[in-house]
Design a protein around this motif. Structure first.
Motif, PDB file in Angstrom:
ATOM      1  N   PHE A  75       0.853  -1.189   0.000  1.00  0.00           N
ATOM      2  CA  PHE A  75       0.000   0.000   0.000  1.00  0.00           C
ATOM      3  C   PHE A  75       0.891   1.241   0.000  1.00  0.00           C
ATOM      4  CE2 PHE A  75      -2.417  -3.400   1.901  1.00  0.00           C
ATOM      5  CZ  PHE A  75      -3.672  -3.259   1.330  1.00  0.00           C
ATOM      6  N   TRP A  76       0.745   2.068  -1.031  1.00  0.00           N
ATOM      7  CA  TRP A  76       1.517   3.313  -1.169  1.00  0.00           C
ATOM      8  C   TRP A  76       0.655   4.451  -0.626  1.00  0.00           C
ATOM      9  CZ3 TRP A  76       6.299   3.970  -3.843  1.00  0.00           C
ATOM     10  CH2 TRP A  76       6.698   5.295  -4.021  1.00  0.00           C
ATOM     11  N   ASN A  77       1.041   4.977   0.523  1.00  0.00           N
ATOM     12  CA  ASN A  77       0.280   6.035   1.204  1.00  0.00           C
ATOM     13  C   ASN A  77      -1.198   5.674   1.337  1.00  0.00           C
ATOM     14  OD1 ASN A  77       2.539   7.653   1.561  1.00  0.00           O
ATOM     15  ND2 ASN A  77       2.186   8.800  -0.318  1.00  0.00           N
ATOM     16  N   GLY A  78      -1.468   4.409   1.625  1.00  0.00           N
ATOM     17  CA  GLY A  78      -2.833   3.951   1.886  1.00  0.00           C
ATOM     18  C   GLY A  78      -3.550   3.353   0.694  1.00  0.00           C
ATOM     19  N   GLU A  79      -3.052   3.522  -0.520  1.00  0.00           N
ATOM     20  CA  GLU A  79      -3.731   2.949  -1.686  1.00  0.00           C
ATOM     21  C   GLU A  79      -2.994   1.701  -2.158  1.00  0.00           C
ATOM     22  OE1 GLU A  79      -2.189   5.186  -5.598  1.00  0.00           O
ATOM     23  OE2 GLU A  79      -3.220   6.523  -4.195  1.00  0.00           O
ATOM     24  N   PRO A  80      -3.756   0.656  -2.534  1.00  0.00           N
ATOM     25  CA  PRO A  80      -3.107  -0.599  -2.966  1.00  0.00           C
ATOM     26  C   PRO A  80      -2.274  -0.384  -4.235  1.00  0.00           C
ATOM     27  CG  PRO A  80      -5.487  -0.876  -2.701  1.00  0.00           C
ATOM     28  CD  PRO A  80      -5.197   0.571  -2.544  1.00  0.00           C
TER      29      PRO A  80
END
Length: 139
Positions: A75-80
């Motif tokens: 997860f990059w800053n909360g997004e998959p």
């Protein structure tokens, strides 16, 4: 002041006063030297220097939070995100100045292979500021 004389009657008494004339002569010579050299020491070139602020202009680097869950999903800053897409973003972030910090949050039960792959991708992209985020133990 007492001066020595050639009179034989008063030769028995020693002179008890200090002769001040040589001390005054030395003082006057030093005063003349000081008066002559003082203007030479204060000679300066007059310049109009530019004005500048003394505050440091600090650029704070961005931070990237990369999380890896127990299943190995990233997860990059909360997004998959997939591993390939993360590697591409690492390359783009590695070219920026100042370089961002990578905060790696990995689940305690995740396989080490996923963590090692992420570290290798960031290192290949030229990112050197990598930190691991953990929670303190509850006492």
């Amino acid at each position: 002041m007492a001066f020595a004389s050639f009179d034989r009657k008063s030769t028995a008494q020693p002179v008890s006063d200090i002769n001040m004339v040589p001390l005054i002569d030395v003082m006057l010579v030093l005063l003349v030297i000081f008066i002559v050299t003082a203007p030479l020491l204060t000679h300066a070139v007059k310049l109009e220097l530019p004005k500048a602020s003394s505050q440091v202009n600090e650029l704070k680097p961005d931070k990237i939070e990369l999380a890896i869950d127990a299943a190995g999903e990233r997860f990059w800053n909360g997004e998959p995100i997939t591993r390939e897409a993360a590697a591409e973003r690492f390359l783009a972030e590695g070219r920026r100045e100042p370089q961002p910090e990578v905060h790696l949050k990995a689940d305690q039960s995740v396989a080490y292979r996923f963590v090692a792959e992420t570290i290798a991708d960031a290192s290949k992209a030229g990112l050197h500021k990598l930190g691991f985020v953990s929670e303190p133990e509850a006492n």
